[in-house]
Scaffold this motif. Structure first.
Motif, PDB file in Angstrom:
ATOM      1  N   PHE A   3       0.839  -1.193   0.000  1.00 30.16           N
ATOM      2  CA  PHE A   3       0.000   0.000   0.000  1.00 30.16           C
ATOM      3  C   PHE A   3       0.874   1.243   0.000  1.00 30.16           C
ATOM      4  N   THR A   4       0.705   2.076  -0.999  1.00 34.97           N
ATOM      5  CA  THR A   4       1.310   3.400  -0.873  1.00 34.97           C
ATOM      6  C   THR A   4       0.254   4.431  -1.224  1.00 34.97           C
ATOM      7  N   LEU A   5       0.314   5.480  -0.437  1.00 31.26           N
ATOM      8  CA  LEU A   5      -0.664   6.552  -0.588  1.00 31.26           C
ATOM      9  C   LEU A   5      -0.528   7.221  -1.959  1.00 31.26           C
ATOM     10  N   PHE A   6       0.714   7.173  -2.476  1.00 32.31           N
ATOM     11  CA  PHE A   6       0.967   7.886  -3.730  1.00 32.31           C
ATOM     12  C   PHE A   6       1.178   6.933  -4.893  1.00 32.31           C
ATOM     13  N   ASP A   7       0.368   5.923  -4.889  1.00 36.12           N
ATOM     14  CA  ASP A   7       0.416   4.906  -5.936  1.00 36.12           C
ATOM     15  C   ASP A   7       0.272   5.520  -7.326  1.00 36.12           C
ATOM     16  N   GLU A   9       0.756   8.564  -8.390  1.00 38.37           N
ATOM     17  CA  GLU A   9       1.873   9.429  -8.767  1.00 38.37           C
ATOM     18  C   GLU A   9       3.086   8.595  -9.201  1.00 38.37           C
ATOM     19  N   GLN A  48       4.411  17.454  -2.409  1.00 41.43           N
ATOM     20  CA  GLN A  48       3.111  17.017  -1.898  1.00 41.43           C
ATOM     21  C   GLN A  48       3.296  16.020  -0.754  1.00 41.43           C
TER      22      GLN A  48
ATOM     23  N   VAL B  35      -1.061   5.090   8.365  1.00 36.56           N
ATOM     24  CA  VAL B  35      -2.071   5.185   7.325  1.00 36.56           C
ATOM     25  C   VAL B  35      -2.179   3.876   6.528  1.00 36.56           C
ATOM     26  N   ALA B  36      -1.035   3.180   6.329  1.00 38.14           N
ATOM     27  CA  ALA B  36      -1.056   1.935   5.541  1.00 38.14           C
ATOM     28  C   ALA B  36      -1.814   0.836   6.274  1.00 38.14           C
ATOM     29  N   GLY B  40      -4.816   0.169   4.117  1.00 37.84           N
ATOM     30  CA  GLY B  40      -4.405  -0.975   3.291  1.00 37.84           C
ATOM     31  C   GLY B  40      -5.552  -1.947   3.040  1.00 37.84           C
ATOM     32  N   PHE B  43      -8.378  -0.524   0.884  1.00 43.99           N
ATOM     33  CA  PHE B  43      -8.073  -0.468  -0.548  1.00 43.99           C
ATOM     34  C   PHE B  43      -8.106  -1.851  -1.192  1.00 43.99           C
ATOM     35  N   ARG B  47     -10.612  -2.585  -4.123  1.00 44.64           N
ATOM     36  CA  ARG B  47     -10.045  -2.908  -5.434  1.00 44.64           C
ATOM     37  C   ARG B  47     -10.642  -4.234  -5.945  1.00 44.64           C
ATOM     38  N   SER B  70      -3.076  12.822   5.251  1.00 43.01           N
ATOM     39  CA  SER B  70      -2.875  11.544   4.552  1.00 43.01           C
ATOM     40  C   SER B  70      -4.208  10.821   4.351  1.00 43.01           C
ATOM     41  N   LYS B  73      -5.660  12.289   1.315  1.00 41.63           N
ATOM     42  CA  LYS B  73      -5.050  11.716   0.117  1.00 41.63           C
ATOM     43  C   LYS B  73      -5.647  10.331  -0.169  1.00 41.63           C
ATOM     44  N   ALA B  74      -5.820   9.531   0.899  1.00 39.47           N
ATOM     45  CA  ALA B  74      -6.401   8.197   0.727  1.00 39.47           C
ATOM     46  C   ALA B  74      -7.827   8.305   0.186  1.00 39.47           C
ATOM     47  N   ASN B  77      -7.777   8.968  -3.399  1.00 40.79           N
ATOM     48  CA  ASN B  77      -7.489   7.735  -4.143  1.00 40.79           C
ATOM     49  C   ASN B  77      -8.749   6.877  -4.287  1.00 40.79           C
TER      50      ASN B  77
END
Lengths: 340, 134
Positions: A3-7, A9, A48, B35-36, B40, B43, B47, B70, B73-74, B77
């Motif tokens: 998991f990456t928040l900036f997938d 990008e 960012q 956050v992961a 995680g 997501f 998905r 964060s 941001k999530a 996404n």
């Protein structure tokens, strides 16, 4: 876990790299510009990421600070609550202590008539034993018998009157003590409650030759808390005795009860003492305010008065004082106490 | 596919993704320590759900009252994933709830909506729910 928040990008950067390779052969003259564009995107992306990290950290700090603030606020509130409880306990203790003082006053008052009755009874008993001895010895003369009769008449009269006085005192104190201790509500004639209260204060009033004048309509009946009324008057009188009069000065106090309207009672208490300084006047009802700390002043007497007026009596109290010309407390309360 | 339920903690919201009915909900506050760890599994499940051929309409109830950067941001996404399936023809609605007096939450919602074309994005002013498990 992957998991990456900036997938998105990261993926865009990978795609850009592939595109750069294609561009290198298809349109080499564009490569440099394209690389510059990708670099600027990468910088923006790193920026960012940094901003998110900085912002999260700030949020965490603010959150921790708020938690600390809340913890301290609660601590302060707990401390305040404990303080209030302690204050309440001290006020209760003071009320009990004043009940103790009342009992002491009662004991002192009753002591005199009971003492006289005891010594009269003892005198009569001695005289009777002497008479009996003379009768048994056959030596009783007329004069002896007459003397004995006179003694018996005198002592029994004294015993009767003093025992009667003691019984009377006990009766009036009994009511006052029960009212004080039980805080029970009942209908009561205001005048006799005032008078019984003053009787219990005699041991404090008499030595300094202080006097209390009472004006109260005989038919003024109150439906409420006689114990509170009695305690209020006691504390006001004791407050005057403690503060108002110079050493050796015989003070005059007055209690005037009236009915300004059919549903209202007004008690005006006045002393002719030295008065309360203006800068103290606003503080006298505050708990622990005293000008006699360390000399036995608890600073609770008038606070308790205020509490009793505002509490059980559901009334108001005002104070007026001029230096040198005495102090006046005015207590106004409904004749029929509202239901709690 | 099984629904995804995560009970709220002090730092993470209540998550209730009912995949069968297509109703997905996040409610509460979001500023997870890691956050992961928190996002995680969300997501992964999302998905997998969106990859299925199922075309049930999706409604996403965004009922967060507070989130950190964060998490924002999530969230973006997640919205992009939903935007992608909406572009593919699936009905997707996002309802953005905010407390009537919370201007910054309202502005954030408006800001998020600018990136979404295929998703039906609706702003809903409503007093917040208390966060509770389940």
């Amino acid at each position: 876990m992957d998991f990456t928040l900036f997938d998105a990008e990261e993926q865009a950067i990978r795609q850009a790299r592939l595109l750069a390779e294609k561009l290198a052969s298809a349109a080499p003259e564009c490569s440099a510009e394209f690389e510059a564009l990708v670099d600027s995107f990468k910088r923006s992306y790193r920026e960012q990421r940094r901003l998110v990290r900085v912002s999260d950290r700030l949020q965490a700090q603010v959150g921790a600070a708020n938690q600390e603030l809340e913890r301290r606020r609660q601590e302060a509130e707990t401390a305040l609550e404990r303080l209030r409880e302690a204050q309440e306990m001290i006020v209760q203790a003071e009320k009990l202590a004043s009940l103790g003082a009342l009992v002491a006053g009662v004991a002192h008052e009753i002591n005199t008539p009971v003492g006289i009755a005891v010594s009269c009874a003892s005198h009569l008993s001695d005289a009777t034993a002497e008479l009996k001895g003379k009768v048994e010895a056959g030596a009783l003369g007329r004069a002896d018998f007459n003397r004995y009769l006179a003694t018996a008449a005198d002592t029994t009269a004294l015993i009767l009157s003093n025992a009667g006085r003691a019984a009377e005192l006990i009766n009036s104190f009994k009511q006052i003590a029960v009212d004080r201790a039980s805080a029970e509500r009942r209908r009561f004639p205001l005048r006799s409650t005032i008078q019984e209260t003053l009787t219990s204060l005699q041991p404090k009033l008499r030595p300094g030759h202080h006097t209390v004048e009472v004006t109260c309509p005989a038919d003024l009946e109150v439906d409420g808390y006689p114990g509170a009324v009695s305690q209020i008057l006691t504390n006001l009188v004791i407050n005057s005795l403690t503060h108002a009069f110079a050493e050796g000065q015989a003070g005059t106090m007055s209690i005037a009860a009236s009915r300004p309207d059919p549903d209202t009672v007004q008690l005006v208490y006045r002393d002719d003492g030295r008065g309360i300084p203006p800068d103290h006047l606003t503080q006298i009802f505050e708990p622990f305010f005293t000008t006699r700390r360390g000399q036995g002043g608890s600073g609770l007497g008038l606070h308790i008065v205020h509490n009793l007026v505002a509490g059980p009596l559901k009334g108001t109290i005002t104070v007026e004082s001029l230096a040198g010309s005495g102090t006046t407390f005015t207590v106004t309360f409904p004749r029929r106490a509202p239901d709690a | 596919m099984d629904s995804l339920n995560i009970a709220a903690t002090g730092r993470t919201p209540d998550v209730h993704f009912d995949f069968a009915s297509g109703v997905l909900r996040m409610r509460g506050e979001s500023y997870p320590d890691d956050v992961a760890t928190f996002f995680g599994p969300i997501f992964s499940a999302l998905r997998a759900y969106l990859a299925e051929p199922d075309k049930t309409p999706i409604r996403f109830d965004m009922e967060l009252v507070y989130f950190n950067s964060s998490s924002a941001k999530a969230l973006m996404n997640i919205f992009q994933m939903l935007e992608t399936v909406a572009e593919g023809g699936r009905d997707v609605a996002i309802d953005w709830y905010y407390e009537p007096d919370d201007d910054s939450m309202m502005e954030l919602g408006e800001d998020f909506s600018e990136d979404l074309k295929a998703v039906a994005f609706t702003m809903k002013a409503r007093p917040a729910h208390k966060t509770s498990p389940g």
